[in-house]
Design a protein around this motif. Structure first.
Motif, short mmCIF file in Angstrom:
data_model
loop_
_atom_site.label_atom_id
_atom_site.label_comp_id
_atom_site.label_asym_id
_atom_site.label_seq_id
_atom_site.Cartn_x
_atom_site.Cartn_y
_atom_site.Cartn_z
N GLU A 45 1.07 1.17 -9.51
CA GLU A 45 1.40 -0.08 -8.83
C GLU A 45 2.01 0.10 -7.46
O GLU A 45 1.95 -0.60 -6.45
N LYS A 48 -0.86 0.48 -5.24
CA LYS A 48 -1.36 -0.93 -4.87
C LYS A 48 -0.79 -1.40 -3.71
O LYS A 48 -1.45 -1.97 -2.72
N GLU A 49 0.55 -1.34 -3.79
CA GLU A 49 1.35 -2.05 -2.95
C GLU A 49 1.19 -1.37 -1.59
O GLU A 49 0.95 -1.72 -0.58
N LEU A 51 -1.62 0.27 -0.66
CA LEU A 51 -3.02 -0.08 -0.26
C LEU A 51 -2.93 -1.69 0.41
O LEU A 51 -4.10 -1.89 1.24
N GLU A 52 -2.22 -2.36 -0.01
CA GLU A 52 -2.07 -3.85 0.59
C GLU A 52 -1.20 -4.14 1.54
O GLU A 52 -0.77 -5.24 2.10
N SER A 53 -0.39 -2.92 2.05
CA SER A 53 0.40 -3.24 3.10
C SER A 53 -0.12 -3.27 4.38
O SER A 53 -1.60 -3.00 4.76
N ASN A 54 0.35 -3.65 5.65
CA ASN A 54 -0.20 -3.89 6.90
C ASN A 54 -0.31 -2.54 7.71
O ASN A 54 -0.56 -2.48 8.87
N LYS A 59 -1.52 3.24 4.13
CA LYS A 59 -2.90 3.15 3.39
C LYS A 59 -3.44 4.23 3.53
O LYS A 59 -4.08 4.76 2.17
N ALA A 82 -8.17 -2.77 -5.16
CA ALA A 82 -7.24 -2.43 -4.01
C ALA A 82 -7.88 -1.74 -3.11
O ALA A 82 -7.69 -1.78 -1.85
N LYS A 85 -10.90 -3.41 -0.75
CA LYS A 85 -10.32 -4.16 0.43
C LYS A 85 -10.11 -3.51 1.78
O LYS A 85 -10.50 -4.29 2.67
N ASN A 86 -10.07 -2.03 1.55
CA ASN A 86 -9.96 -1.48 2.66
C ASN A 86 -11.44 -0.81 3.49
O ASN A 86 -11.27 -0.06 4.25
N SER A 89 -11.99 -1.35 7.07
CA SER A 89 -10.88 -0.72 8.09
C SER A 89 -11.44 -0.28 9.18
O SER A 89 -12.46 0.64 9.30
#
Length: 966
Positions: A45, A48-49, A51-54, A59, A82, A85-86, A89
């Motif tokens: 978890e 995942k957080e 990887l989803e951060s700004n 990341k 997750a 999505k990157n 980048s």
């Protein structure tokens, strides 16, 4: 060390995995926060957080941890949504690690991977070669038939990429696509044919592997590339060397005649016709120069540190070289015996096969095959096999002394194998048969049952050769019979008693009497021999053994084993006269007491030579899936001219307007070549010159034989064989531009250079040193108060960088300046050329990085020719964008000025005012680059057509910036 540095140094997913593992293990703070390598749900978890951060740093840290998990064998598939999505980048390091992850899980999570197809396609045009290669690797890992057309287009584009690393990845992707959809074979063969012409050593091994997987029977694809592959072999990576050598071994067996003189002699003596004899005498064997080229270029690889490479060369010499040259590989194979036991096992298997046919090869190294106490049993057994194969009259005494030690070994299986080896030596060398037999008899008193049992079995086989001279041995074996408990040994003694019962008439009946008592307790194999002994004694000494025989037959009649029951019934009908048996008992003596041939003790490796050495089939002694048999030598060699590469050299004419013209026609293959070289290239290898001399000698011999003068124009030169110059359309001329803006760049600042400063610019003139080079003019200035001496170009990075250096400047006075010319082959890449600018006392690292427009040379052509060439470069070879033109850049003169300021291209006259066309070619490979600009009010459609997709994307970016700015 950063992740990107590791990735660039080692180039691939493995390096990134190591990078992720290292980073994960060293990041103690983050490790404490997120519990590295723990399998709890909370950790995932947290990842995942992250990887989803700004934040890019979070990341990147998460991806390092995930790749570390993969390196440890953990399952990280639940993080796929997750991670994916990157994939778009902009951070290069992050993108590399994402692709490493996707390569691992794309096949498992195909649905989610399909959602990112468009991202992968865009990444195929990324300026970074590792991103392009990783995108292709991920794309080929998605095993879904629906994307086969996309994969095919991507492979075709990657096969024409400037980077050899990307082309290597394309070769790997060919095999994946073929396994997914075999119907694409024909298109893949076209790509393989194109990649086989590639001169990069990085690509060679991979494309040959693709050839072996997709179309191993298409030998015609190898003809033109045979000599090039032979000469590149030394510089190819080790894995590629193994693959190429294996393929060339099969190729040579189909293209050259046998170099083994024994075959020719046999054919000579088998010939009954005097005409045929004369024919054979008039044509002695002469090795084909291409055959010799292969042997000569593989010989240095015997010094390789890689065991597989040495083994590949050894099998090549075994199958292709004249018999007197095969011994070259002996020392290298013996050297491999110092490696790990797994390596030793494979090498010893191959030596065992070789030593059967050619004992002389390994006889000088016999001590290398002596067994060590630390050897494993399977290694000991193989060494024993080889020593037995090498045994002859001269060394047998030494080998037998060695065997005496082995018999005392605590390893029972090895001791038994040694006794069998002694038996083989006794059979093969008649002079030591009695010695071996006496030694085996002494072993019968050994305390070890295994040794005694094996001795009995071997003695039984030896006695069959000379039974009349060894009746005492049979009597001795009968005496120790009661002490032997191993079933096979007891059965062997009973067989000897029955076979030679007439030589021991008193002992044999007594042995049968003892056996009758213990019949029911014996093993099945012993019971069968008891029945046989009873039958033979019944026929030769029925007075003493008639009742015993009937008793044993009655016991066997009711035995639990049906084999014994059947044998008993058969023997009874055969030897005991009755009405049912008829006349069969008349032949009982001839059937049971017939003289039997002595067994031949042969090596277990005798029939393994039917498999190619070094293969899995040879190791297992059975044909496995994928094994390709070596073909027999052809009786008549195929035409060697198919391997000649005849290329028309470019004709360069220098006119007053400095115009260069090239003859030929445009070809598709030119895009796959890395910086093509002309015949004047000074970088030819010594192996090429050797090949040239060897071929010229063969040509002279052919002239003497045929007494015909071949046309000189057809005789291939070294450049004809190993170089391919991409031809250019005759209607196109390369000329200087009408407008050439001069932009000066700083090469060395006077503070850094201790008074020496340097600036450079691109004069946009054809390089006089070599057509594939970009001309660069460097202005050197001495800003110090003292003279500078011996200014010259030093080392370069990479060492293979092709630079034409300026002559050494012996003296440069203070405040003086001098302009010199250089030539640099950038290989159609914007990567910087790094080298050293040196004085007598100092060295300064400098670099020249060209803009993409400076890698071009202008071409002049008519509008119809432009449209015709543009129609050939559509689809993936076309890159376009709609731009908003600056108000000041709408006139024809301004547009031309802006385009020419960015790229060294030629202006194509246009019949339309709103249409502007420009044409050029890449300096290194000559690939056509077409630029067209269609005006539409305040916007314009900018289109670039070229096979060089990376050049197109970078040129589009620069032109877009120049035309949109006021």
């Amino acid at each position: 060390m950063s992740t990107s540095a590791l990735y660039n140094d080692q180039g691939g997913a493995e390096a990134a995995v190591e990078a992720g593992q290292e980073s994960g293990s060293t990041s103690s703070n983050a490790g404490a926060a997120f519990g590295l390598f723990s399998a709890d749900f909370k950790k995932n978890e947290d990842l995942k957080e992250m990887l989803e951060s700004n934040k890019e740093s979070l990341k990147l840290e998460a991806m390092k941890r995930i790749v570390g998990l993969i390196a440890k064998g953990k399952n990280a598939s639940e993080l796929f949504p997750a991670v994916v999505k990157n994939v778009a980048s902009k951070n290069i390091e992050l993108k590399k690690l994402v692709y490493v992850y996707l390569v691992r899980y794309a096949e498992e999570q195909q649905d989610l991977a399909l959602l990112s197809i468009s991202t992968f396609q865009r990444a195929l045009k990324d300026p970074n070669q590792f991103i392009r290669a990783s995108a292709l690797r991920v794309l080929s890992s998605i095993r879904v038939p629906i994307i086969v057309p996309i994969m095919m287009l991507a492979i075709k584009e990657a096969a024409a990429d400037l980077s050899p690393y990307v082309r290597k990845t394309a070769a790997h992707a060919i095999q994946k696509l073929f396994s997914l959809d075999p119907d694409q074979k024909e298109q893949l063969i076209e790509v393989i044919e194109k990649l086989l012409k590639d001169k990069s050593t990085l690509v060679a091994g991979s494309v040959v592997m693709a050839f072996e997987e997709v179309c191993p029977d298409r030998i015609d694809l190898i003809h033109k590339n045979y000599r090039k592959l032979c000469n590149l072999l030394v510089d190819v990576e080790e894995w590629g060397q193994v693959v190429i050598i294996s393929m060339l071994t099969r190729y040579a067996r189909t293209q050259f005649i046998s170099p083994w003189q024994e075959n020719n002699e046999k054919a000579f003596y088998d010939s009954d016709s005097e005409e045929k004899q004369g024919h054979m005498e008039s044509k002695p064997y002469i090795m084909d120069p291409d055959h010799r080229l292969l042997l000569r270029n593989t010989k240095p690889l015997l010094q390789s540190r890689n065991t597989a490479v040495v083994m590949s060369v050894a099998q090549l010499y075994w199958h292709l070289a004249p018999k007197h040259e095969v011994s070259i590989v002996t020392k290298s194979l013996v050297r491999l015996l110092r490696s790990h036991r797994e390596v030793q096992y494979v090498v010893l298997q191959n030596i065992a096969t070789m030593s059967i046919q050619r004992k002389g090869m390994f006889e000088p190294f016999m001590k290398s095959f002596y067994v060590r106490s630390t050897d494993a049993t399977h290694i000991k057994t193989l060494k024993l096999e080889i020593l037995t194969n090498l045994a002859n009259e001269a060394n047998i005494s030494t080998i037998l002394r060695e065997f005496q030690t082995y018999v005392k070994s605590q390893d029972k299986a090895f001791a038994a194998a040694t006794i069998q080896a002694i038996g083989r030596c006794a059979t093969n060398i008649s002079e030591v048969t009695d010695t071996c037999l006496n030694g085996l008899v002494l072993l019968l008193s050994n305390r070890d049952e295994t040794v005694v049992a094996e001795s009995v079995v071997v003695i039984k086989k030896l006695l069959q050769t000379q039974p009349s001279e060894h009746s005492e041995i049979i009597k001795h074996m009968a005496k120790i019979f009661d002490n032997i408990t191993v079933a096979m040994a007891r059965a062997s003694i009973l067989w000897l008693m029955g076979e030679y019962c007439e030589r021991v008439p008193k002992i044999a009946p007594d042995v049968l009497r003892k056996m009758a008592k213990t019949f029911t307790a014996e093993e099945d194999i012993v019971k069968l021999q008891i029945v046989n002994l009873a039958a033979k004694l019944y026929l030769t000494n029925s007075k003493q053994t008639k009742l015993l025989t009937q008793y044993i037959l009655n016991l066997g009649k009711y035995d639990q084993n049906y084999d014994i029951r059947d044998r008993t019934r058969f023997i009874r009908q055969l030897i005991v006269p009755s009405e049912k048996s008829g006349s069969l008992n008349k032949y009982a003596r001839r059937i049971l007491l017939a003289s039997k041939p002595a067994p031949v003790l042969e090596s277990a490796f005798k029939d393994r030579d039917r498999y190619q050495l070094g293969t899995l089939s040879h190791s297992l002694n059975t044909k496995v899936g994928g094994y390709q048999e070596l073909s027999d030598w052809p009786v008549v060699a195929p035409d060697p001219c198919v391997r000649n590469v005849e290329v028309v050299e470019p004709v360069r004419t220098l006119s007053s307007s400095h115009t260069f013209s090239y003859s030929g026609s445009e070809s598709e293959e030119e895009s796959s070549e890395e910086s093509e070289k002309t015949s004047s290239d000074s970088g030819k290898s010594s192996s090429e010159s050797e090949e040239s001399s060897s071929e010229s000698e063969s040509e002279q011999k052919k002239k003497k034989k045929t007494k015909k003068a071949p046309q000189k124009k057809n005789k291939p030169t070294v450049a004809d064989r190993y170089s391919e110059i991409p031809p250019v359309c005759q209607t196109l001329k390369v000329t200087t531009p009408s407008f050439g803006p001069v932009k000066t760049y700083e090469l060395l600042h006077h503070m850094t250079g201790k008074g020496l400063s340097a600036k450079y610019h691109f004069p946009r003139q054809p390089c006089l040193y070599q057509p594939s080079m970009v001309a660069v003019q460097v202005t050197l200035t001495n800003s110090s108060d003292h003279s500078l001496e011996e200014i010259h170009i030093g080392g370069r990075n990479p060492a293979s960088l092709n630079i034409h250096c300026f002559n050494t400047i012996e003296l440069l006075e203070p405040e003086a300046s001098v302009t010199v010319s250089m030539g640099i082959d950038f290989s159609d890449s914007t990567q910087a050329a790094n080298f050293q600018l040196c004085t007598k006392e100092d060295q300064f690292n400098v670099s020249i990085q060209p803009a993409v427009g400076e890698l071009l040379m202008p071409s002049t052509m008519t509008e119809p020719d432009f449209c015709k060439e543009q129609s050939k470069l559509l689809g993936m070879n076309e890159t376009s964008a709609t731009i908003t033109m600056a108000t000041a850049n709408t006139s024809s003169q301004t547009i031309r000025k802006q385009v020419l300021s960015v790229a060294n291209v030629g202006v194509v006259s246009s019949s339309q005012n709103d249409f502007h066309r420009f044409a050029g070619r890449t300096v290194s490979s000559g690939a056509l680059v077409l630029v067209s600009l269609e005006l539409k009010d305040s916007t314009a459609l900018l289109t670039i057509n070229t096979e060089k997709s990376v050049v197109a994307s970078m040129l589009l970016r620069d032109l877009k910036q120049a035309l949109t700015q006021a």
